[in-house]
Design an enzyme around this catalytic site. Structure first.
Site, mmCIF file in Angstrom:
data_model
loop_
_atom_site.group_PDB
_atom_site.id
_atom_site.type_symbol
_atom_site.label_atom_id
_atom_site.label_comp_id
_atom_site.label_asym_id
_atom_site.label_seq_id
_atom_site.Cartn_x
_atom_site.Cartn_y
_atom_site.Cartn_z
ATOM 1 N N LYS A 55 0.837 -1.206 0.000
ATOM 2 C CA LYS A 55 0.000 0.000 0.000
ATOM 3 C C LYS A 55 0.872 1.257 0.000
ATOM 4 C CE LYS A 55 -3.704 -2.463 2.335
ATOM 5 N NZ LYS A 55 -4.561 -2.652 3.516
ATOM 6 N N GLN A 99 -4.628 -1.251 9.687
ATOM 7 C CA GLN A 99 -4.499 -2.557 9.033
ATOM 8 C C GLN A 99 -5.154 -3.645 9.883
ATOM 9 O OE1 GLN A 99 -3.289 -3.273 5.954
ATOM 10 N NE2 GLN A 99 -3.907 -5.389 6.320
ATOM 11 N N ASP A 122 -10.657 3.469 4.326
ATOM 12 C CA ASP A 122 -11.048 2.075 4.119
ATOM 13 C C ASP A 122 -12.573 1.912 4.135
ATOM 14 O OD1 ASP A 122 -9.214 0.150 3.458
ATOM 15 O OD2 ASP A 122 -8.734 -0.443 5.513
#
Ligand code: BQF
Length: 292
Positions: A55, A99, A122
């Site tokens: 990422k 994460q 996200d």
């Protein structure tokens, strides 16, 4: 013999990343600082660390700045909440990504709920889930957003089609339903899960079949309607002594056999996975633009 069209997620993701790069360049040319993504990584799960590296690498290539904040798995829930508060309050941070998975002693729902919804790139905050469910602007979770982009950019029509989604996670299955049924996309959706009876029969009726369970080989050839669009979201490690790493990645679909009946199919690796990263960059640019 018939063979499905392969949906090349790497190529489509590259196009999306290039488009983000172009928008970022225009944005900074107009005098703005580059978008900034903060990634929070807790613990030492090697797969998570590798996803985070991917990422950050993709972000840098798109002109997005950022840092990874890494913490030991002994980090407490309250300490992590404090870190989120700091990132929320920092005007130099546009996007925050925590994460997953988090260590078991940290309640992920509590952490996600602490994010500023407008930095939640996200799209996992309940406010963003609610915005998606009610048709309001927000952040769409990266994997479902990536699946829709793969379908759209392959020129596949969805209107009136029967889409079957297998898997009811908050990350993929549930948000994907909203994207598939919304106006302009207009699919008819069936959601299947571990307790579904006659899974094979329902899947076989799907014109668009999305497998998001995490079980290698779950979707076999007989479960696929001839000509169907098959989207494989699974990323499963299976032992493979012939590889130096000792494993290889496979999806939830029995790919080799599915290829002979499907009309379109996404490979693993190189299908949905790269799109997840591309949509993260797209969301991070949007976060910077919207906060201005
Ligand atoms: C590819 C993920 C399960 C649990 C937590 C490219 C990724 C994967 C595959 C990737 C995933 C899966 C990510 C490929 C991010 C997707 O070439 O096929 C990229 O980096 N992903 C994650 O961050 O957390 C997960 C899957």
């Amino acid at each position: 013999m018939h063979e499905a069209n392969i949906i090349d997620g790497r190529a489509i993701a590259r196009t999306v990343r290039d488009e983000v790069r172009t928008k970022v360049d225009a944005w900074t040319t107009r005098g703005h600082r580059p978008p900034y993504l903060a990634v929070v990584l807790v613990g030492n799960n090697p797969a998570s660390a590798s996803y985070v590296r991917g990422k950050m690498r993709a972000s840098a290539q798109a002109g997005i700045a950022g840092d990874t904040l890494t913490f030991a798995s002994s980090l407490t829930e309250s300490a992590l909440l404090g870190i989120i508060d700091q990132l929320n309050a920092d005007p130099g941070v546009d996007g925050i990504l925590v994460q997953l998975p988090l260590p078991r002693h940290i309640r992920a729902q509590r952490i996600l709920a602490r994010l500023s919804p407008d930095k939640d790139v996200d799209g996992l905050h309940v406010v963003n889930a609610g915005r998606l469910a009610t048709g309001q602007r927000g952040f769409v979770p990266c994997t479902p957003a990536g699946i829709m982009a793969l379908i759209d950019r392959s020129g596949i029509s969805t209107s009136g089609k029967h889409a079957v989604v297998v898997g009811r996670s908050n990350l993929v299955g549930k948000p994907l339903i909203h994207l598939l049924i919304r106006k302009g996309t207009d699919a008819t959706v069936t959601l299947c899960h571990s307790q579904t009876r006659n899974l094979a029969r329902i899947c076989r009726d799907a014109e668009i079949l999305v497998a998001a369970v995490g079980r290698p080989g779950l979707i076999t050839q007989e479960m696929i309607r001839p000509g169907a669009v098959v989207i494989d979201v699974g990323i499963n490690r299976v032992d493979d002594p012939s590889r130096t790493r000792g494993y290889r990645l496979v999806g939830d679909v029995d790919y080799e056999n599915a290829r002979a009946v499907a009309g379109w199919i996404t490979p693993v690796p190189g299908g949905v996975g790269p799109m997840t990263i591309a949509m993260l960059l797209s969301n991070t640019f949007l976060a910077a633009q919207r906060s201005h």
